[in-house]
Design a protein around this motif. Sequence first.
Motif, short mmCIF file in Angstrom:
data_model
loop_
_atom_site.label_atom_id
_atom_site.label_comp_id
_atom_site.label_asym_id
_atom_site.label_seq_id
_atom_site.Cartn_x
_atom_site.Cartn_y
_atom_site.Cartn_z
N PHE A 15 5.59 -27.34 -49.06
CA PHE A 15 6.21 -28.62 -47.98
C PHE A 15 5.59 -28.31 -47.38
O PHE A 15 4.89 -30.01 -46.85
N PHE A 16 4.52 -27.35 -46.12
CA PHE A 16 4.39 -27.85 -45.16
C PHE A 16 2.55 -28.66 -44.88
O PHE A 16 2.88 -29.71 -44.55
N PRO A 17 1.98 -28.27 -45.82
CA PRO A 17 0.89 -29.11 -45.94
C PRO A 17 1.37 -30.65 -45.85
O PRO A 17 1.08 -31.26 -45.10
N LYS A 18 2.33 -31.17 -47.17
CA LYS A 18 2.38 -32.40 -46.55
C LYS A 18 3.48 -33.23 -45.55
O LYS A 18 3.10 -34.17 -45.49
N PHE A 19 4.01 -32.43 -45.45
CA PHE A 19 4.85 -33.03 -43.74
C PHE A 19 3.86 -32.50 -42.83
O PHE A 19 3.75 -33.68 -42.06
N LEU A 20 2.52 -31.48 -42.74
CA LEU A 20 2.40 -32.00 -41.28
C LEU A 20 0.97 -33.12 -41.86
O LEU A 20 0.82 -33.62 -40.72
N TRP A 21 0.37 -33.49 -42.52
CA TRP A 21 0.03 -34.87 -43.40
C TRP A 21 1.25 -35.79 -42.15
O TRP A 21 0.96 -36.82 -41.69
N ASP A 22 2.01 -35.51 -43.63
CA ASP A 22 2.90 -36.90 -42.85
C ASP A 22 3.83 -37.25 -41.60
O ASP A 22 3.51 -38.46 -41.10
N LEU A 23 3.13 -36.04 -40.78
CA LEU A 23 3.55 -36.19 -39.26
C LEU A 23 2.44 -36.95 -38.08
O LEU A 23 2.68 -37.86 -37.03
N LEU A 24 1.17 -36.26 -38.71
CA LEU A 24 0.54 -37.64 -38.91
C LEU A 24 -0.74 -39.04 -38.94
O LEU A 24 -1.21 -39.77 -38.31
N SER A 25 1.01 -39.03 -40.25
CA SER A 25 0.46 -40.23 -40.75
C SER A 25 1.57 -41.21 -40.83
O SER A 25 2.12 -41.41 -40.65
N PRO A 26 1.11 -42.78 -40.53
CA PRO A 26 2.20 -43.75 -40.37
C PRO A 26 2.97 -44.36 -41.10
O PRO A 26 3.90 -44.73 -41.48
N VAL A 27 2.46 -44.01 -42.18
CA VAL A 27 3.16 -44.51 -43.84
C VAL A 27 3.32 -42.89 -44.22
O VAL A 27 2.22 -42.32 -44.68
N HIS A 28 4.68 -42.72 -44.75
CA HIS A 28 4.89 -41.56 -45.48
C HIS A 28 5.70 -42.11 -46.85
O HIS A 28 6.18 -42.02 -47.35
N VAL A 29 4.01 -42.33 -47.82
CA VAL A 29 4.99 -42.01 -49.27
C VAL A 29 4.23 -40.58 -49.96
O VAL A 29 3.21 -39.65 -49.86
N ILE A 30 4.43 -40.52 -51.29
CA ILE A 30 3.81 -40.06 -52.28
C ILE A 30 4.08 -40.52 -53.71
O ILE A 30 4.95 -41.40 -53.76
N SER A 31 3.11 -40.26 -54.54
CA SER A 31 3.48 -40.85 -55.85
C SER A 31 4.25 -40.72 -57.03
O SER A 31 4.96 -39.02 -56.29
N TYR A 32 4.63 -40.72 -57.24
CA TYR A 32 6.52 -40.53 -58.24
C TYR A 32 5.64 -39.19 -59.24
O TYR A 32 6.35 -38.43 -58.50
N SER A 33 4.75 -39.16 -59.43
CA SER A 33 4.27 -37.41 -59.89
C SER A 33 4.20 -36.22 -59.23
O SER A 33 4.41 -35.58 -59.44
N GLY A 34 3.81 -36.45 -58.29
CA GLY A 34 3.89 -35.46 -57.17
C GLY A 34 4.87 -35.44 -56.28
O GLY A 34 5.27 -34.07 -55.99
N CYS A 35 5.69 -36.55 -56.41
CA CYS A 35 7.42 -36.06 -55.97
C CYS A 35 8.14 -35.46 -56.85
O CYS A 35 8.93 -34.44 -56.41
N LEU A 36 7.92 -35.31 -58.22
CA LEU A 36 8.37 -34.53 -59.15
C LEU A 36 7.51 -32.79 -58.99
O LEU A 36 8.46 -32.35 -59.63
N LEU A 37 6.74 -32.73 -58.41
CA LEU A 37 5.69 -31.61 -58.14
C LEU A 37 6.53 -31.03 -56.93
O LEU A 37 6.96 -29.87 -57.65
N GLN A 38 6.77 -31.43 -56.61
CA GLN A 38 6.97 -31.36 -55.00
C GLN A 38 8.61 -31.06 -55.49
O GLN A 38 9.30 -29.59 -54.95
N ALA A 39 9.35 -31.75 -56.28
CA ALA A 39 11.03 -31.52 -56.55
C ALA A 39 10.59 -30.43 -57.19
O ALA A 39 11.55 -28.84 -57.17
#
Length: 316
Positions: free
Chosen positions: A76-100
């Motif tokens: 969770f944390f590395p992706k969330f930290l990246w999103d906090l600095l990014s204007p667009v909060h996106v994730i690939s479908y395969s990456g989303c399944l992996l995170q879940a």
Amino acid sequence: MMANVSVITILYLSGLNDKMNNRFILFSLTLLCYCVILLVNITLIVTIILDKNLHEPMYILLCAFCMNGLYGTTGFFPKFLWDLLSPVHVISYSGCLLQAQVLYSFAFSDLSFLAVMAYDRYVAICRPLQYHSILSRQRIMKLVCFSWFTPFCIIAANICLTSRLKLCSPYIARLFCVNWLIVALACFPAETMVNSIFAYITILIYVFHGVFIVWSYIYLIRTCVNSIENRAKFMQTCVPHLFSLITFLFTILFDIMNIRFDLKKLPQPFKNFVAIEFLVIPPLMNPLIYGFKLTKIRNRLREVVTLKNKLSLGVH
């Protein structure tokens, strides 16, 4: 109709407000929190691994418990930290399944470890003379593997069922990917029936884990009532476990309520906090509670700190 469904490869995590103020302050606090989680868990893990006196069933389970905390928070944390600095909060479908997969298997592994730790305390207090024969090192390692791999495989089966669905929307109103919310994006609800059945079977399996933990502690409390020695042992080793269990169940219950009842009237920052509680509070509090409460670990950490102070004084 099937031909009109486009293949979605990118998902948008819309739980984070794009107009959120103090983004860098939140980033700093989140980074600090993640660093503290890494520090306390790694400290406890290294302490148990390096000290042969701590190579006992309870401490081996605690070590694995902390490793699982690192596994979950890394999802969770590395992706969330990246999103906090990014204007667009996106994730690939395969990456989303992996995170879940990572987050769900972490949560259910935590419950499995809590069940095994409850059994460990039951044997230690109710059958002390048979403790080392019942919970040999080989059996503990088998239980640790079971607590990791069984949830991983069960969640992997759920994720595989989700991956076959065609999605009609790329928006997930959360800070991270949740399997049930991905399923809710399916174009054809009839295709999600198998997902629902498998999800309820999974929930039922882990409800039995919870029932077993409650039964273990009811039995332990009844056993300890009439014995001063057992009461002392219960207070020293079971109270941290009970605190971990209550913290875990409380955070998971809040998250389930947030998903199932879609609490739209609540402010988004509060819903975000509820959603990430199980990824912050248990991994942060568990090492601190066990580190301060369990005498052997506390003494070992004190020895290390004392030795470092002596060495630093010796250098100066």
